[in-house]
Write a protein that holds these residues in place. Structure first.
Motif, PDB file in Angstrom:
ATOM      1  N   UNK A  40       8.401   3.069  -0.535  1.00 49.19           N
ATOM      2  CA  UNK A  40       8.314   4.201  -1.497  1.00 49.19           C
ATOM      3  C   UNK A  40       9.560   3.973  -2.341  1.00 49.19           C
ATOM      4  N   UNK A  41       9.290   4.082  -3.768  1.00 50.41           N
ATOM      5  CA  UNK A  41      10.078   4.083  -4.773  1.00 50.41           C
ATOM      6  C   UNK A  41      11.019   3.040  -4.816  1.00 50.41           C
ATOM      7  N   UNK A  42      10.612   1.941  -4.081  1.00 52.82           N
ATOM      8  CA  UNK A  42      11.429   0.681  -4.409  1.00 52.82           C
ATOM      9  C   UNK A  42      10.910  -0.279  -5.308  1.00 52.82           C
ATOM     10  N   UNK A  43      11.107   0.084  -6.556  1.00 54.09           N
ATOM     11  CA  UNK A  43      10.735  -0.627  -7.773  1.00 54.09           C
ATOM     12  C   UNK A  43       9.989   0.271  -8.823  1.00 54.09           C
ATOM     13  N   UNK A  44       9.645  -0.049  -9.889  1.00 54.56           N
ATOM     14  CA  UNK A  44       9.064   0.559 -10.979  1.00 54.56           C
ATOM     15  C   UNK A  44       7.444   0.482 -10.936  1.00 54.56           C
ATOM     16  N   UNK A  45       6.705   1.484 -10.720  1.00 50.43           N
ATOM     17  CA  UNK A  45       5.221   1.222 -10.914  1.00 50.43           C
ATOM     18  C   UNK A  45       4.772   0.730 -12.167  1.00 50.43           C
ATOM     19  N   UNK A  46       4.164  -0.473 -12.001  1.00 51.98           N
ATOM     20  CA  UNK A  46       3.700  -1.371 -13.112  1.00 51.98           C
ATOM     21  C   UNK A  46       2.006  -1.501 -12.865  1.00 51.98           C
ATOM     22  N   UNK A  47       1.174  -1.110 -13.798  1.00 51.48           N
ATOM     23  CA  UNK A  47      -0.379  -1.530 -13.345  1.00 51.48           C
ATOM     24  C   UNK A  47      -0.567  -2.648 -14.507  1.00 51.48           C
ATOM     25  N   UNK A  48      -1.301  -3.538 -14.165  1.00 48.11           N
ATOM     26  CA  UNK A  48      -1.552  -4.765 -15.127  1.00 48.11           C
ATOM     27  C   UNK A  48      -3.226  -4.926 -15.082  1.00 48.11           C
TER      28      UNK A  48
ATOM     29  N   UNK B 100      -3.975  -1.814  -8.799  1.00 46.29           N
ATOM     30  CA  UNK B 100      -3.261  -0.546  -8.708  1.00 46.29           C
ATOM     31  C   UNK B 100      -2.087  -0.821  -9.124  1.00 46.29           C
ATOM     32  N   UNK B 101      -1.069   0.120  -9.231  1.00 42.39           N
ATOM     33  CA  UNK B 101       0.326  -0.179  -9.698  1.00 42.39           C
ATOM     34  C   UNK B 101       0.865  -0.898  -8.700  1.00 42.39           C
ATOM     35  N   UNK B 102       1.769  -1.898  -9.002  1.00 43.77           N
ATOM     36  CA  UNK B 102       2.590  -2.351  -8.085  1.00 43.77           C
ATOM     37  C   UNK B 102       4.101  -2.449  -8.458  1.00 43.77           C
ATOM     38  N   UNK B 103       4.855  -3.034  -7.396  1.00 41.63           N
ATOM     39  CA  UNK B 103       6.164  -2.603  -7.938  1.00 41.63           C
ATOM     40  C   UNK B 103       6.730  -3.560  -8.804  1.00 41.63           C
ATOM     41  N   UNK B 104       7.695  -3.234  -9.935  1.00 44.09           N
ATOM     42  CA  UNK B 104       8.453  -4.505 -10.457  1.00 44.09           C
ATOM     43  C   UNK B 104       9.926  -4.042  -9.968  1.00 44.09           C
ATOM     44  N   UNK B 105      10.654  -5.216  -9.550  1.00 45.25           N
ATOM     45  CA  UNK B 105      11.824  -4.942  -9.303  1.00 45.25           C
ATOM     46  C   UNK B 105      12.879  -4.813 -10.436  1.00 45.25           C
ATOM     47  N   UNK B 106      12.547  -5.493 -11.654  1.00 47.96           N
ATOM     48  CA  UNK B 106      13.256  -5.502 -12.721  1.00 47.96           C
ATOM     49  C   UNK B 106      12.231  -5.414 -14.079  1.00 47.96           C
ATOM     50  N   UNK B 107      12.645  -4.625 -15.033  1.00 46.08           N
ATOM     51  CA  UNK B 107      11.838  -4.587 -16.384  1.00 46.08           C
ATOM     52  C   UNK B 107      12.949  -4.684 -17.385  1.00 46.08           C
TER      53      UNK B 107
ATOM     54  N   UNK C 274       0.835  -1.237   0.093  1.00 49.65           N
ATOM     55  CA  UNK C 274      -0.074   0.138  -0.041  1.00 49.65           C
ATOM     56  C   UNK C 274       0.877   1.406   0.029  1.00 49.65           C
ATOM     57  N   UNK C 275       1.956   1.345   0.661  1.00 48.24           N
ATOM     58  CA  UNK C 275       2.805   2.287   0.914  1.00 48.24           C
ATOM     59  C   UNK C 275       3.385   2.733  -0.485  1.00 48.24           C
ATOM     60  N   UNK C 276       3.910   1.750  -1.382  1.00 50.47           N
ATOM     61  CA  UNK C 276       4.503   1.947  -2.665  1.00 50.47           C
ATOM     62  C   UNK C 276       3.330   2.466  -3.437  1.00 50.47           C
ATOM     63  N   UNK C 277       2.090   2.010  -3.567  1.00 50.62           N
ATOM     64  CA  UNK C 277       1.123   2.278  -4.244  1.00 50.62           C
ATOM     65  C   UNK C 277       0.752   3.622  -4.158  1.00 50.62           C
ATOM     66  N   UNK C 278       0.318   3.678  -2.973  1.00 49.84           N
ATOM     67  CA  UNK C 278      -0.028   5.248  -2.464  1.00 49.84           C
ATOM     68  C   UNK C 278       1.076   6.399  -2.991  1.00 49.84           C
ATOM     69  N   UNK C 279       2.493   6.173  -2.700  1.00 53.04           N
ATOM     70  CA  UNK C 279       3.381   7.049  -3.431  1.00 53.04           C
ATOM     71  C   UNK C 279       3.421   7.208  -4.903  1.00 53.04           C
ATOM     72  N   UNK C 280       3.326   6.063  -5.542  1.00 59.69           N
ATOM     73  CA  UNK C 280       3.490   6.050  -6.978  1.00 59.69           C
ATOM     74  C   UNK C 280       2.248   6.833  -7.463  1.00 59.69           C
ATOM     75  N   UNK C 281       1.027   6.475  -6.828  1.00 61.08           N
ATOM     76  CA  UNK C 281      -0.196   7.589  -7.215  1.00 61.08           C
ATOM     77  C   UNK C 281       0.045   8.901  -7.079  1.00 61.08           C
TER      78      UNK C 281
END
Length: 490
Positions: free
Chosen positions: A306-314, A126-133, A97-104
């Motif tokens: 927060x900011x630990x990853x790239x926000x990606x929404x599937x 909602x957007x979730x973190x991707x460690x690598x893309x 939730x913290x990651x998603x809220x910050x991404x939004x």
């Protein structure tokens, strides 16, 4: 006397057939009149059913029915999918939730904010973190990486493809899967039944005999108009490969038909794999699978701050979903882009809302570019696409045809902020009928790099002009218009 009774019998028989036919037509007319679909589609089907009653009824039964209508079976399916999401996906979203809220919060005041909102409201993710893309723009990049990673699988490999051919590539995949199954790795394979009907199944049968669970999608006769158009491979719940490429050697070298096969796929790792696993599990259940592939295969939720990853929404849409989520995200992107929106799709047969948004965006001054293949694999959709070009050009859309080979990429890049990459074409079938999945990458670096790739692709394109369209013969223009007309029956 015998002749009289025979004539009477056949006379009554014809009356019965006529009554049944009239009742069937009346039933279809009532259903269509109360259908929650594009009026032009409804009117097209009314025209066909009334003009050609017998053939029209048969065609309507197989390819015309609206499976988005509420029904007990549909409610049961949606309840199953919601249960899978609640049990398997909700915990992953909760710990992030913290990651998603910050991404939004980072998206606030940008086109991405509205796009994300539509995706969340209609798609529920909602957007979730991707460690690598990792983005692949050729099969020669994707498949060696996929084969190498599958060879290291420890628990399971889930594979899903619209098309599973039998050739040099699939032989390599089969060998890796057989090796992993000997090590105790579980293998599940989903493929689209009708799309694969012409391909040999020897390798799939060999895999099944060795312990893989292999299942076709949409094999029931009433479902013959629908396709599982998704492509994904999930390995141990840690990574997922998805995008435009199917399972076949031609997606690497173009095969005998094309000099080049230009496509886009990607690999993700981290919590963002969870929505793909949920989607695989729900597709498995819908097509008759008994095993719970969500809770039994979902890794323990991994928390990102927060900011630990790239926000990606599937996002997913299909004939079963309430919303046309992916199409609506495309429309939102068109109407909110500030500077540019660059699109790639092999096909272009839009519905009215999509083409209206496309033309409105261009007319408002946004740099709207649409790129499709200039070397078609199917003539009818290619002709239908050409019929839309005059409207696009008048509105200011820049139209390109990739002439070096077959362009199969399905991508949309908005400003320097985000990219949408997945399996969904810009046509009615993909956006309304097919099972599709896309990922929205809310990352300026990815958007910028893909815009650079788009410009490299333009170097291998012909830009379509009004003069090109005026040079088309009357016969070709007629074929294009007829192809466009029949697109409304989908």
């Amino acid at each position: 006397m015998g002749s009289f009774f025979t004539q009477t019998f056949f006379s009554w028989g014809f009356w019965v057939v006529d009554i049944i036919l009239l009742l069937a037509i009346a039933g279809v007319v009532i259903v269509l009149a109360t259908d929650d679909r594009d009026p032009s589609t409804v009117l097209a089907w009314l025209f066909v059913v009334l003009l050609l009653p017998v053939l029209g009824l048969i065609a309507y039964f197989f390819i015309g029915r609206n499976f988005r209508r509420d029904s007990p079976r549909r409610r049961k399916i949606m309840a199953q999918m919601d249960a899978v999401a609640e049990e398997a996906l909700a915990p992953v979203m909760a710990v992030n939730t913290e990651f998603t809220d910050e991404a939004r919060a980072d998206l606030a005041g940008t086109p991405g904010a509205r796009i994300e909102s539509v995706g969340l409201t209609e798609g529920g993710v909602a957007p979730l973190p991707a460690d690598t893309v990792d983005i692949y723009t050729a099969g020669s990049q994707k498949f060696p990486a996929l084969l190498a990673e599958m060879a290291t699988a420890e628990k399971y490999i889930h594979l899903m493809y619209l098309i599973w051919e039998q050739d040099e590539l699939t032989a390599k995949v089969k060998d890796v899967l057989l090796d992993r199954m000997k090590a105790g790795v579980k293998v599940h394979i989903l493929y689209d039944w009708l799309s694969c009907i012409s391909y040999k199944k020897d390798e799939l049968k060999e895999l099944a005999a060795a312990g893989a669970v292999v299942m076709p999608c949409y094999k029931r006769l009433p479902q013959i108009n629908y396709r599982n158009h998704m492509k994904m491979v999930i390995i141990d719940g840690k990574s997922v490969y998805s995008g435009g490429m199917n399972m076949g050697q031609e997606y690497i070298d173009g095969g005998p038909r094309f000099d080049v096969w230009r496509d886009t796929s990607f690999r993700l790792s981290g919590p963002v794999v969870a929505p793909y696993l949920m989607l695989y599990a729900s597709t498995w259940l819908y097509n008759g699978g008994k095993e719970d592939l969500a809770t039994d295969y979902m890794p323990a939720p991994e928390e990102h701050h927060r900011h630990e990853g790239i926000p990606v929404q599937v996002l997913h849409s299909s004939v079963q979903t309430t919303f046309k989520t992916i199409r609506d995200v495309f429309i939102t992107a068109l109407l909110n882009a500030r500077e540019r929106i660059w699109i790639q799709s092999p096909y272009f047969v839009p519905d009215e809302p999509l083409i209206t948004a496309l033309c409105t965006a261009a007319a408002s001054g946004t740099d709207v570019r649409f790129m499709m293949t200039g070397v078609p694999d199917k003539k009818i959709p290619f002709n239908a696409a050409t019929a839309y070009f005059p409207q696009l050009l008048r509105s200011g859309v820049k139209v390109y045809q990739f002439t070096a080979g077959f362009l199969h990429a399905k991508t949309t890049t908005v400003d320097d902020q985000l990219s949408i990459i997945g399996t969904c074409n810009w046509d009615i079938r993909s956006q309304i009928l097919h099972d599709e999945v896309v990922s929205i990458f809310y990352d300026s670096g990815i958007a910028t790099r893909y815009a650079e790739q788009y410009e490299r692709d333009i170097e291998q394109c012909k830009r379509i002009t009004a003069e090109d369209l005026a040079a088309l013969g009357r016969g070709q223009r007629f074929k294009n218009s007829v192809a466009r007309l029949f697109s409304r029956l989908l």
